[in-house]
Enzyme design. Structure first.
Site, PDB file in Angstrom:
ATOM      1  NE  ARG A   1     -60.063  67.311 -20.055  1.00 42.75           N
ATOM      2  CZ  ARG A   1     -60.227  66.314 -20.913  1.00 42.75           C
ATOM      3  NH1 ARG A   1     -59.225  65.932 -21.699  1.00 42.75           N
ATOM      4  NH2 ARG A   1     -61.377  65.677 -20.995  1.00 42.75           N
TER       5      ARG A   1
ATOM      6  CB  CYS B   1     -57.060  59.421 -21.055  1.00 43.64           C
ATOM      7  SG  CYS B   1     -57.662  58.557 -22.526  1.00 43.64           S
TER       8      CYS B   1
END
Length: 285
Positions: A187, A243
């Site tokens: 990711r 994040c």
């Protein structure tokens, strides 16, 4: 970065928690991003004796018109809103609290950071989570738990400086801080993006997957190993954590506390807020 002189681990072992039951408030923070009701359902099936449930969306995020300090998928509520939540749960700043999940601490860490953020003084995460509790022979019980009587109004002081950054403040400091991205490498690189509309990462961010804080047994690595890892990434620069939505970033903050290091700031909006503004730069690879 230097080791904090008043270092005390924010973790508690299963054996120590077994001895402390009845003298601490336990909260189950299990959650599943793909199935938001699954954690609460699992709590009803079996949980630590007396453990109440904290829901990531309802209790630890600002949704459905609740005042928020950032955007993204799990907006951070204001300190006033979360302090009222803590008081409703019967907590005071001196209440000993232990947080438990079954995902390596990723959701327990969010609750840990938020409680510390409003001034709670004794908050710990069960090292190894529910698996460690079961392995230690800890008891579990099914069903609902009667809510605790609400406590007095939480005595909320001024927000400590340096605990969080807004998107604009982060943008002004890019290149001067060690920005640590707690998402999985694929990711971070932008190979896949299952949750947010844009793939990639904030320019200059370094990848520190939260899972790297854990050993094969699901417990946190020794403090010296964590200390070496974070010092190697940050050097002498101030640290900012992010994040996808401000949840697993708290795991890196928790790991730095385990290591005895000052944890730095949380960019709570994280990638899910950052990538929604087309004016903000995006990096891949």
């Amino acid at each position: 970065m230097t080791i904090s002189p008043d270092f005390s681990s924010p973790l508690i072992s299963a054996e120590a928690l077994k001895a402390a039951l009845g003298r601490v408030r336990v909260f189950d923070v299990r959650f599943d991003l793909a199935r938001p009701d699954a954690g609460e359902a699992a709590w009803r099936e079996a949980h630590l004796p007396g453990a109440h449930y904290l829901h990531l969306d309802r209790d630890l995020s600002a949704k459905d018109g609740v005042p928020a300090l950032c955007g993204g998928r799990h907006p951070l509520p204001t300190r006033e809103v979360f302090a009222a939540t803590a008081a409703r749960l019967g907590l005071t700043p001196d209440t000993p609290v232990v947080l438990v999940d079954a995902q390596g601490g990723m959701f327990a860490a969010r609750a840990w950071w938020m409680l510390r953020w409003i001034g709670a003084r004794d908050v710990r995460v069960l090292d190894g989570g529910l698996a460690a509790w079961r392995a230690a022979g800890g008891a579990l019980e099914p069903g609902e738990v009667a809510p605790a009587a609400p406590g007095p109004a939480w005595p909320l002081g001024p927000e400590p400086e340096g605990l969080r950054l807004t998107a604009d403040a982060l943008a002004a400091q890019l290149g001067r801080v060690a920005l640590l991205d707690a998402r999985a490498p694929e990711r971070y690189r932008g190979d896949v993006e299952p949750l947010d509309p844009v793939a990639g990462h904030i320019p200059g961010a370094l990848n520190r997957p939260f899972s790297a804080n854990l050993g094969p047994d699901g417990r946190f690595l020794p403090p010296e190993a964590l200390r070496a890892a974070f010092q190697g990434l940050a050097g002498a620069r101030p640290v900012v954590h992010q994040c996808g939505s401000g949840v697993t970033a708290c795991h890196n903050l928790l790991a730095m506390a385990v290591a005895g290091l000052p944890g730095g700031a949380l960019y709570a909006g994280s990638w899910s807020e950052w990538c929604r503004d087309p004016a903000r730069p995006v990096a891949q690879g």
